[in-house]
Motif scaffolding. Structure first.
Motif, PDB file in Angstrom:
ATOM      1  N   ALA A 107       0.807  -1.224   0.000  1.00  0.00           N
ATOM      2  CA  ALA A 107       0.000   0.000   0.000  1.00  0.00           C
ATOM      3  C   ALA A 107       0.837   1.271   0.000  1.00  0.00           C
ATOM      4  O   ALA A 107       0.401   2.307  -0.505  1.00  0.00           O
ATOM      5  CB  ALA A 107      -0.915   0.013   1.223  1.00  0.00           C
ATOM      6  N   CYS A 108       2.018   1.230   0.562  1.00  0.00           N
ATOM      7  CA  CYS A 108       2.784   2.454   0.787  1.00  0.00           C
ATOM      8  C   CYS A 108       3.335   3.028  -0.528  1.00  0.00           C
ATOM      9  O   CYS A 108       4.122   2.369  -1.213  1.00  0.00           O
ATOM     10  CB  CYS A 108       3.940   2.188   1.752  1.00  0.00           C
ATOM     11  SG  CYS A 108       4.887   3.694   2.087  1.00  0.00           S
ATOM     12  N   PRO A 109       2.963   4.268  -0.861  1.00  0.00           N
ATOM     13  CA  PRO A 109       3.464   4.875  -2.094  1.00  0.00           C
ATOM     14  C   PRO A 109       4.896   5.365  -1.981  1.00  0.00           C
ATOM     15  O   PRO A 109       5.502   5.745  -2.989  1.00  0.00           O
ATOM     16  CB  PRO A 109       2.505   6.048  -2.315  1.00  0.00           C
ATOM     17  CG  PRO A 109       2.069   6.436  -0.940  1.00  0.00           C
ATOM     18  CD  PRO A 109       2.011   5.155  -0.164  1.00  0.00           C
TER      19      PRO A 109
ATOM     20  N   ALA B 286      10.307   9.463   5.057  1.00  0.00           N
ATOM     21  CA  ALA B 286       9.709   9.680   3.736  1.00  0.00           C
ATOM     22  C   ALA B 286       8.183   9.648   3.766  1.00  0.00           C
ATOM     23  O   ALA B 286       7.527   9.925   2.759  1.00  0.00           O
ATOM     24  CB  ALA B 286      10.212   8.616   2.756  1.00  0.00           C
ATOM     25  N   CYS B 287       7.593   9.352   4.909  1.00  0.00           N
ATOM     26  CA  CYS B 287       6.137   9.196   5.015  1.00  0.00           C
ATOM     27  C   CYS B 287       5.415  10.496   4.653  1.00  0.00           C
ATOM     28  O   CYS B 287       5.806  11.583   5.094  1.00  0.00           O
ATOM     29  CB  CYS B 287       5.776   8.792   6.439  1.00  0.00           C
ATOM     30  SG  CYS B 287       4.009   8.615   6.725  1.00  0.00           S
ATOM     31  N   ILE B 288       4.355  10.367   3.851  1.00  0.00           N
ATOM     32  CA  ILE B 288       3.528  11.524   3.477  1.00  0.00           C
ATOM     33  C   ILE B 288       2.183  11.503   4.214  1.00  0.00           C
ATOM     34  O   ILE B 288       1.268  12.254   3.879  1.00  0.00           O
ATOM     35  CB  ILE B 288       3.314  11.586   1.952  1.00  0.00           C
ATOM     36  CG1 ILE B 288       2.652  10.295   1.439  1.00  0.00           C
ATOM     37  CG2 ILE B 288       4.641  11.853   1.230  1.00  0.00           C
ATOM     38  CD1 ILE B 288       2.211  10.367  -0.018  1.00  0.00           C
ATOM     39  N   PHE B 289       2.031  10.597   5.169  1.00  0.00           N
ATOM     40  CA  PHE B 289       0.847  10.523   6.043  1.00  0.00           C
ATOM     41  C   PHE B 289      -0.452  10.303   5.271  1.00  0.00           C
ATOM     42  O   PHE B 289      -1.473  10.913   5.575  1.00  0.00           O
ATOM     43  CB  PHE B 289       0.776  11.770   6.953  1.00  0.00           C
ATOM     44  CG  PHE B 289       2.067  12.005   7.688  1.00  0.00           C
ATOM     45  CD1 PHE B 289       2.511  11.089   8.627  1.00  0.00           C
ATOM     46  CD2 PHE B 289       2.857  13.098   7.408  1.00  0.00           C
ATOM     47  CE1 PHE B 289       3.720  11.273   9.284  1.00  0.00           C
ATOM     48  CE2 PHE B 289       4.076  13.286   8.061  1.00  0.00           C
ATOM     49  CZ  PHE B 289       4.507  12.376   9.000  1.00  0.00           C
ATOM     50  N   CYS B 290      -0.371   9.420   4.294  1.00  0.00           N
ATOM     51  CA  CYS B 290      -1.574   9.100   3.511  1.00  0.00           C
ATOM     52  C   CYS B 290      -2.489   8.137   4.263  1.00  0.00           C
ATOM     53  O   CYS B 290      -3.643   7.960   3.887  1.00  0.00           O
ATOM     54  CB  CYS B 290      -1.184   8.500   2.162  1.00  0.00           C
ATOM     55  SG  CYS B 290      -0.491   6.814   2.277  1.00  0.00           S
ATOM     56  N   MET B 291      -1.982   7.474   5.268  1.00  0.00           N
ATOM     57  CA  MET B 291      -2.732   6.558   6.141  1.00  0.00           C
ATOM     58  C   MET B 291      -3.073   5.215   5.486  1.00  0.00           C
ATOM     59  O   MET B 291      -3.790   4.410   6.082  1.00  0.00           O
ATOM     60  CB  MET B 291      -4.024   7.190   6.667  1.00  0.00           C
ATOM     61  CG  MET B 291      -3.795   8.486   7.403  1.00  0.00           C
ATOM     62  SD  MET B 291      -2.620   8.268   8.754  1.00  0.00           S
ATOM     63  CE  MET B 291      -3.153   9.487   9.898  1.00  0.00           C
ATOM     64  N   ALA B 292      -2.569   4.976   4.282  1.00  0.00           N
ATOM     65  CA  ALA B 292      -2.909   3.724   3.600  1.00  0.00           C
ATOM     66  C   ALA B 292      -2.491   2.500   4.405  1.00  0.00           C
ATOM     67  O   ALA B 292      -3.252   1.537   4.552  1.00  0.00           O
ATOM     68  CB  ALA B 292      -2.261   3.693   2.223  1.00  0.00           C
ATOM     69  N   CYS B 293      -1.292   2.532   4.951  1.00  0.00           N
ATOM     70  CA  CYS B 293      -0.791   1.356   5.674  1.00  0.00           C
ATOM     71  C   CYS B 293      -1.623   1.076   6.915  1.00  0.00           C
ATOM     72  O   CYS B 293      -1.950  -0.079   7.217  1.00  0.00           O
ATOM     73  CB  CYS B 293       0.671   1.541   6.044  1.00  0.00           C
ATOM     74  SG  CYS B 293       0.974   2.999   7.066  1.00  0.00           S
ATOM     75  N   GLU B 294      -1.970   2.139   7.624  1.00  0.00           N
ATOM     76  CA  GLU B 294      -2.729   1.969   8.862  1.00  0.00           C
ATOM     77  C   GLU B 294      -4.073   1.304   8.577  1.00  0.00           C
ATOM     78  O   GLU B 294      -4.531   0.445   9.332  1.00  0.00           O
ATOM     79  CB  GLU B 294      -2.928   3.340   9.517  1.00  0.00           C
ATOM     80  CG  GLU B 294      -3.320   3.273  10.974  1.00  0.00           C
ATOM     81  CD  GLU B 294      -3.553   4.656  11.569  1.00  0.00           C
ATOM     82  OE1 GLU B 294      -2.585   5.251  12.071  1.00  0.00           O
ATOM     83  OE2 GLU B 294      -4.687   5.144  11.537  1.00  0.00           O
TER      84      GLU B 294
HETATM   85  S1  SF4 Z   1       1.042   6.663   5.963  1.00  0.00           S
HETATM   86 FE1  SF4 Z   1       1.848   4.554   5.710  1.00  0.00          FE
HETATM   87  S2  SF4 Z   1       1.404   4.043   3.525  1.00  0.00           S
HETATM   88 FE2  SF4 Z   1       1.247   6.291   3.726  1.00  0.00          FE
HETATM   89  S3  SF4 Z   1       3.311   7.076   3.181  1.00  0.00           S
HETATM   90 FE3  SF4 Z   1       3.244   6.826   5.436  1.00  0.00          FE
HETATM   91  S4  SF4 Z   1       4.094   4.777   5.797  1.00  0.00           S
HETATM   92 FE4  SF4 Z   1       3.522   4.863   3.632  1.00  0.00          FE
END
Ligand code: SF4
Length: 104
Positions: A55-57, A83-91
């Motif tokens: 999932a992580c971009p 590098a996280c952009i806080f998209c929350m996909a992983c969570e």
């Molecule tokens: S919130 Fe999770 S999926 Fe999104 S960029 Fe950060 S680590 Fe990756």
């Protein structure tokens, strides 16, 4: 049981691993604690499903071998949490709710 969202106050930082914090308790190989701060993975809950890596971009996660751990023998390590952009996909995709994202 999910990752404790308050781990930064309820647990103590016990180590650094590859540039990110480890919050204890850590008693290898059976207890590994939480890796990461703003991208935090509870290694004691991680079952190595791998959904977060898919999932992580930003390719934040990398596998870390953890032989002897009862939940799984590899973990999704937040090696590049900066590098996280806080998209929350992983969570949102983690089956055991082992990931806590805390935007900086
Ligand atoms: S919130 Fe999770 S999926 Fe999104 S960029 Fe950060 S680590 Fe990756």
């Amino acid at each position: 049981m999910a990752i404790d969202p308050d781990f930064q106050t309820t647990r103590q930082k016990v180590a650094d691993h590859e540039g990110h914090a480890v919050f204890g308790p850590e008693e290898k190989p059976a207890k590994l604690g939480i890796h990461g701060t703003w991208v935090a993975v509870d290694f004691d809950l991680c079952v190595a499903d791998g959904a977060c890596l898919d999932a992580c971009p930003e390719n934040v996660f990398a596998w870390l071998d953890t032989p002897g751990h009862p939940a799984s023998e590899k973990k999704a390590d937040p090696l590049r949490e900066e590098a996280c952009i806080f998209c929350m996909a992983c969570e949102s995709v983690c089956p055991p709710v082992a990931i806590k994202i805390t935007p900086k």
